[in-house]
Design a protein around this motif. Structure first.
Motif, PDB file in Angstrom:
ATOM      1  N   THR A  34       0.860  -1.183   0.000  1.00 17.69           N
ATOM      2  CA  THR A  34       0.000   0.000   0.000  1.00 17.69           C
ATOM      3  C   THR A  34       0.895   1.230   0.000  1.00 17.69           C
ATOM      4  O   THR A  34       1.901   1.271   0.708  1.00 17.69           O
ATOM      5  N   VAL A  35       0.532   2.228  -0.815  1.00 16.55           N
ATOM      6  CA  VAL A  35       1.282   3.480  -0.843  1.00 16.55           C
ATOM      7  C   VAL A  35       0.405   4.599  -0.293  1.00 16.55           C
ATOM      8  O   VAL A  35      -0.819   4.603  -0.491  1.00 16.55           O
ATOM      9  N   ILE A  36       1.039   5.551   0.403  1.00 12.63           N
ATOM     10  CA  ILE A  36       0.328   6.696   0.961  1.00 12.63           C
ATOM     11  C   ILE A  36       1.001   7.975   0.466  1.00 12.63           C
ATOM     12  O   ILE A  36       2.227   8.109   0.543  1.00 12.63           O
ATOM     13  N   ASP A  37       0.193   8.906  -0.024  1.00 13.69           N
ATOM     14  CA  ASP A  37       0.707  10.174  -0.527  1.00 13.69           C
ATOM     15  C   ASP A  37       0.505  11.258   0.528  1.00 13.69           C
ATOM     16  O   ASP A  37      -0.625  11.594   0.876  1.00 13.69           O
ATOM     17  N   PHE A  38       1.603  11.816   1.039  1.00 12.08           N
ATOM     18  CA  PHE A  38       1.533  12.895   2.018  1.00 12.08           C
ATOM     19  C   PHE A  38       1.781  14.265   1.381  1.00 12.08           C
ATOM     20  O   PHE A  38       1.911  15.257   2.090  1.00 12.08           O
ATOM     21  N   ASP A  39       1.830  14.309   0.065  1.00  7.14           N
ATOM     22  CA  ASP A  39       2.097  15.557  -0.650  1.00  7.14           C
ATOM     23  C   ASP A  39       0.791  16.127  -1.193  1.00  7.14           C
ATOM     24  O   ASP A  39       0.042  15.429  -1.886  1.00  7.14           O
ATOM     25  N   VAL A  40       0.523  17.393  -0.905  1.00  9.16           N
ATOM     26  CA  VAL A  40      -0.719  18.032  -1.337  1.00  9.16           C
ATOM     27  C   VAL A  40      -0.864  18.046  -2.857  1.00  9.16           C
ATOM     28  O   VAL A  40      -1.976  18.187  -3.381  1.00  9.16           O
ATOM     29  N   ARG A  93      -5.438  21.969   8.761  1.00  6.11           N
ATOM     30  CA  ARG A  93      -5.927  21.216   9.921  1.00  6.11           C
ATOM     31  C   ARG A  93      -5.230  19.870  10.016  1.00  6.11           C
ATOM     32  O   ARG A  93      -4.849  19.421  11.106  1.00  6.11           O
ATOM     33  N   PHE A  94      -5.028  19.226   8.874  1.00  5.30           N
ATOM     34  CA  PHE A  94      -4.339  17.930   8.858  1.00  5.30           C
ATOM     35  C   PHE A  94      -2.901  18.084   9.345  1.00  5.30           C
ATOM     36  O   PHE A  94      -2.422  17.306  10.182  1.00  5.30           O
ATOM     37  N   GLU A  95      -2.197  19.088   8.854  1.00  6.82           N
ATOM     38  CA  GLU A  95      -0.812  19.296   9.270  1.00  6.82           C
ATOM     39  C   GLU A  95      -0.725  19.636  10.753  1.00  6.82           C
ATOM     40  O   GLU A  95       0.205  19.197  11.443  1.00  6.82           O
ATOM     41  N   ALA A  96      -1.707  20.395  11.231  1.00  8.04           N
ATOM     42  CA  ALA A  96      -1.724  20.714  12.662  1.00  8.04           C
ATOM     43  C   ALA A  96      -1.950  19.460  13.498  1.00  8.04           C
ATOM     44  O   ALA A  96      -1.320  19.283  14.551  1.00  8.04           O
ATOM     45  N   CYS A  97      -2.818  18.572  13.016  1.00  8.94           N
ATOM     46  CA  CYS A  97      -3.068  17.321  13.740  1.00  8.94           C
ATOM     47  C   CYS A  97      -1.814  16.454  13.791  1.00  8.94           C
ATOM     48  O   CYS A  97      -1.514  15.845  14.822  1.00  8.94           O
ATOM     49  N   LEU A  98      -1.067  16.398  12.694  1.00  6.88           N
ATOM     50  CA  LEU A  98       0.170  15.614  12.678  1.00  6.88           C
ATOM     51  C   LEU A  98       1.175  16.158  13.692  1.00  6.88           C
ATOM     52  O   LEU A  98       1.918  15.398  14.320  1.00  6.88           O
ATOM     53  N   THR A  99       1.179  17.483  13.853  1.00  6.52           N
ATOM     54  CA  THR A  99       2.128  18.114  14.768  1.00  6.52           C
ATOM     55  C   THR A  99       1.684  17.995  16.223  1.00  6.52           C
ATOM     56  O   THR A  99       2.486  17.695  17.110  1.00  6.52           O
ATOM     57  N   GLU A 100       0.394  18.199  16.451  1.00  3.15           N
ATOM     58  CA  GLU A 100      -0.117  18.292  17.824  1.00  3.15           C
ATOM     59  C   GLU A 100      -0.523  16.950  18.424  1.00  3.15           C
ATOM     60  O   GLU A 100      -0.634  16.823  19.641  1.00  3.15           O
ATOM     61  N   THR A 101      -0.759  15.959  17.554  1.00  3.85           N
ATOM     62  CA  THR A 101      -1.206  14.645  18.040  1.00  3.85           C
ATOM     63  C   THR A 101      -0.247  13.578  17.526  1.00  3.85           C
ATOM     64  O   THR A 101      -0.496  12.937  16.496  1.00  3.85           O
ATOM     65  N   PRO A 130       5.495  18.521   8.562  1.00  3.71           N
ATOM     66  CA  PRO A 130       4.867  17.799   9.666  1.00  3.71           C
ATOM     67  C   PRO A 130       4.740  16.308   9.378  1.00  3.71           C
ATOM     68  O   PRO A 130       4.889  15.478  10.282  1.00  3.71           O
ATOM     69  N   ALA A 131       4.461  15.960   8.110  1.00  2.00           N
ATOM     70  CA  ALA A 131       4.336  14.545   7.750  1.00  2.00           C
ATOM     71  C   ALA A 131       5.659  13.816   7.956  1.00  2.00           C
ATOM     72  O   ALA A 131       5.692  12.700   8.496  1.00  2.00           O
TER      73      ALA A 131
END
Length: 263
Positions: A34-40, A93-101, A130-131
């Motif tokens: 499985t591949v995951i893309d963390f790039d917008v 919001r996603f980047e903030a979640c990666l940083t804060e959680t 953050p990713a």
């Protein structure tokens, strides 16, 4: 099972194409991938024949506790978690979640990483992010992709000193490993930079991939490099790198028992 983070300190190194090629190569070894893309930019999906206008992705649903249900099954058999079409507010919001959680990512990927033999490849945006920080903390294998040029050679000290992939809090017992991409020995600078980095990196060099237009042609035809031209130089080199990765994966401690203790 294993999580492999693929990153680069600079853009334009062909990291997304390389991630897709490694996914196909690992699958050829009989592993589910499985591949995951963390790039917008959301470009990884294009290598797996997902339509340009398809808006689906995991970022808009990142609050779900398990992302396994968001995986898109593709004709190649490789599962894909595209970034998806999102608003600027959703991205932030996603980047903030990666940083804060810090635990968000490991919880979200728990189902995938508990699948027997599953290999998860994470393609990150260029440079620090953050990713990258979140993945660095949970990845089993960390790969840095470099070009065969002077700019990439100048970034080696940052990687070696733990200024790119942070050395603090990293899960992996392995050092960062490297792939040199788009090597062109017809160009003196590329050949010289390649030899310099090979000498400098020694055992941490996973492999070389030479410049090969077949990769772009395979993408344009929406095929894997192995379906498009299995005899190409790029296909042989990706296969060799995947086999080396396979040996590294075989030496890793399984995640399943550790995840049960944390869950």
């Amino acid at each position: 099972m294993p999580l492999i983070c693929i990153a680069s300190p600079k853009g334009g190194v062909g990291k997304t194409t390389l991630t897709a090629g490694l996914a196909f190569a690992l699958q050829r070894l009989g592993l589910p991938v499985t591949v995951i893309d963390f790039d917008v930019q959301n470009a990884l999906r294009l290598h797996f024949a997902i339509a340009l206008g398809d808006p689906r992705g995991y970022v808009a649903h990142a609050e779900q506790p398990d992302w396994q249900s968001l995986v898109l099954q593709t004709p190649s058999g490789v599962g894909v978690l595209p970034y998806g079409t999102v608003s600027e507010a959703q991205r932030l919001r996603f980047e903030a979640c990666l940083t804060e959680t810090p635990a968000l990512l490991e919880k979200a990927l728990r189902g995938l990483l508990s699948t027997p033999q599953m290999v998860v490849l994470a393609d990150t945006p260029p440079g620090p992010s953050p990713a990258l920080n979140a993945l660095n903390a949970i990845a089993d294998i960390r790969i840095a992709v470099l070009l065969a040029d002077a700019a990439s050679a100048s970034l080696l000290p940052q990687i070696e000193q733990g200024l790119f992939y942070s050395s603090k809090g990293a899960r992996s017992p392995l050092p960062v490993i490297h792939i040199i991409n788009q090597v062109d020995r017809r160009r003196r600078l590329s050949a010289d930079a390649t030899e310099f980095m090979r000498t400098r990196l020694r055992g941490s060099l996973l492999g070389l991939v030479h410049r090969d237009e077949t990769l772009a042609e395979a993408l344009a035809s929406q095929q894997s490099i192995f379906s498009f031209d299995a005899g190409s130089a790029a296909a042989h080199e990706l296969d060799a790198i995947a086999r080396r990765l396979g040996r590294l994966l075989g030496s890793l401690k399984p995640r399943t028992s550790e995840m049960r203790r944390q869950g």
